[in-house]
Design a protein around this motif. Structure first.
Motif, mmCIF file in Angstrom:
data_model
loop_
_atom_site.group_PDB
_atom_site.id
_atom_site.type_symbol
_atom_site.label_atom_id
_atom_site.label_comp_id
_atom_site.label_asym_id
_atom_site.label_seq_id
_atom_site.Cartn_x
_atom_site.Cartn_y
_atom_site.Cartn_z
ATOM 1 N N PRO A 23 -7.511 -9.647 -6.770
ATOM 2 C CA PRO A 23 -6.692 -8.788 -5.901
ATOM 3 C C PRO A 23 -5.618 -7.850 -6.647
ATOM 4 O O PRO A 23 -5.120 -6.760 -6.529
ATOM 5 C CB PRO A 23 -6.033 -9.503 -4.897
ATOM 6 C CG PRO A 23 -6.543 -10.906 -5.352
ATOM 7 C CD PRO A 23 -7.356 -11.113 -6.305
ATOM 8 N N TRP A 28 -1.456 1.065 -8.552
ATOM 9 C CA TRP A 28 0.041 0.657 -7.791
ATOM 10 C C TRP A 28 1.064 1.579 -8.228
ATOM 11 O O TRP A 28 1.344 2.063 -8.855
ATOM 12 C CB TRP A 28 0.550 -0.834 -8.243
ATOM 13 C CG TRP A 28 -0.530 -1.882 -8.065
ATOM 14 C CD1 TRP A 28 -1.424 -2.162 -9.185
ATOM 15 C CD2 TRP A 28 -0.949 -2.768 -6.907
ATOM 16 N NE1 TRP A 28 -2.173 -3.030 -8.472
ATOM 17 C CE2 TRP A 28 -1.656 -3.443 -7.091
ATOM 18 C CE3 TRP A 28 -0.181 -2.855 -5.816
ATOM 19 C CZ2 TRP A 28 -2.481 -4.413 -6.420
ATOM 20 C CZ3 TRP A 28 -0.677 -3.710 -4.958
ATOM 21 C CH2 TRP A 28 -1.718 -4.683 -5.141
ATOM 22 N N VAL A 88 0.597 -11.086 -4.829
ATOM 23 C CA VAL A 88 -0.363 -10.005 -4.037
ATOM 24 C C VAL A 88 -0.661 -10.438 -3.000
ATOM 25 O O VAL A 88 -1.314 -11.614 -2.769
ATOM 26 C CB VAL A 88 -1.574 -9.505 -4.947
ATOM 27 C CG1 VAL A 88 -2.380 -8.265 -4.278
ATOM 28 C CG2 VAL A 88 -1.378 -8.940 -6.562
ATOM 29 N N GLY A 90 -2.334 -8.756 0.270
ATOM 30 C CA GLY A 90 -2.849 -7.423 1.189
ATOM 31 C C GLY A 90 -2.794 -6.237 -0.154
ATOM 32 O O GLY A 90 -3.176 -6.143 -1.013
ATOM 33 N N ASN A 91 -2.036 -5.253 0.501
ATOM 34 C CA ASN A 91 -1.869 -3.985 -0.234
ATOM 35 C C ASN A 91 -0.540 -3.847 -0.650
ATOM 36 O O ASN A 91 -0.059 -2.826 -1.014
ATOM 37 C CB ASN A 91 -1.992 -2.502 0.563
ATOM 38 C CG ASN A 91 -3.734 -2.496 0.787
ATOM 39 O OD1 ASN A 91 -4.500 -2.915 -0.275
ATOM 40 N ND2 ASN A 91 -4.181 -1.917 1.781
ATOM 41 N N PRO A 110 3.508 -0.714 -3.516
ATOM 42 C CA PRO A 110 2.357 -0.627 -2.511
ATOM 43 C C PRO A 110 0.814 -0.096 -3.403
ATOM 44 O O PRO A 110 1.197 0.461 -4.851
ATOM 45 C CB PRO A 110 2.640 0.515 -1.678
ATOM 46 C CG PRO A 110 3.675 1.381 -2.548
ATOM 47 C CD PRO A 110 4.281 0.423 -3.514
ATOM 48 N N ARG A 111 -0.103 -0.666 -3.094
ATOM 49 C CA ARG A 111 -1.298 -0.197 -3.835
ATOM 50 C C ARG A 111 -1.963 1.339 -3.425
ATOM 51 O O ARG A 111 -1.560 1.617 -2.324
ATOM 52 C CB ARG A 111 -2.568 -1.074 -3.168
ATOM 53 C CG ARG A 111 -3.880 -0.724 -3.973
ATOM 54 C CD ARG A 111 -5.009 -1.361 -3.383
ATOM 55 N NE ARG A 111 -5.006 -2.956 -3.374
ATOM 56 C CZ ARG A 111 -5.150 -3.647 -4.576
ATOM 57 N NH1 ARG A 111 -5.734 -2.994 -5.561
ATOM 58 N NH2 ARG A 111 -5.023 -5.030 -4.557
#
Length: 112
Positions: A23, A28, A88, A90-91, A110-111
């Motif tokens: 992940p 990012w 990590v 989620g995003n 954030p991703r």
């Protein structure tokens, strides 16, 4: 022959699941708005800035898996390296750097 093809397809599907990306891998957005790429390097992961004033500079090396990592993070402006951790969920990537495990600062990226 048909059974052999089915067996090969099943094996390929299982292999893809086993080698899914961790992940942490991806691009990012830093708190300064720059893009940071995290990719496999050696036996762990490296963080390299892809945009901004320090584009091309590697700013971190981490080991770990499944959303929890430990390693080193460098403040590119001050050119100082700290012990760090990354989680990590989620995003969202939470990056924390500490001096002597007493004074710590954290950022959430954030991703992209």
């Amino acid at each position: 022959m048909k059974r052999l093809l089915i067996a090969i397809a099943a094996f390929a599907a299982i292999a893809n699941i086993a080698y899914a990306q961790d992940p942490i891998v991806g691009n990012w957005r830093t708190e300064l708005g720059d893009t940071a790429e995290i990719a496999s390097c050696g036996s762990g992961y490296c963080i390299t800035l892809k945009s901004g004033k320090h584009a091309g500079k590697q700013i971190g090396t981490f080991g770990g898996r499944d959303g929890s990592y430990e390693g080193k993070i460098t403040d590119p402006g001050a050119n100082k390296t700290y012990n760090g951790s990354v989680t990590v969920s989620g995003n969202a990537l939470k990056l924390k750097g500490c001096v002597l495990k007493v004074v710590c600062e954290a950022q959430t990226w954030p991703r992209l």
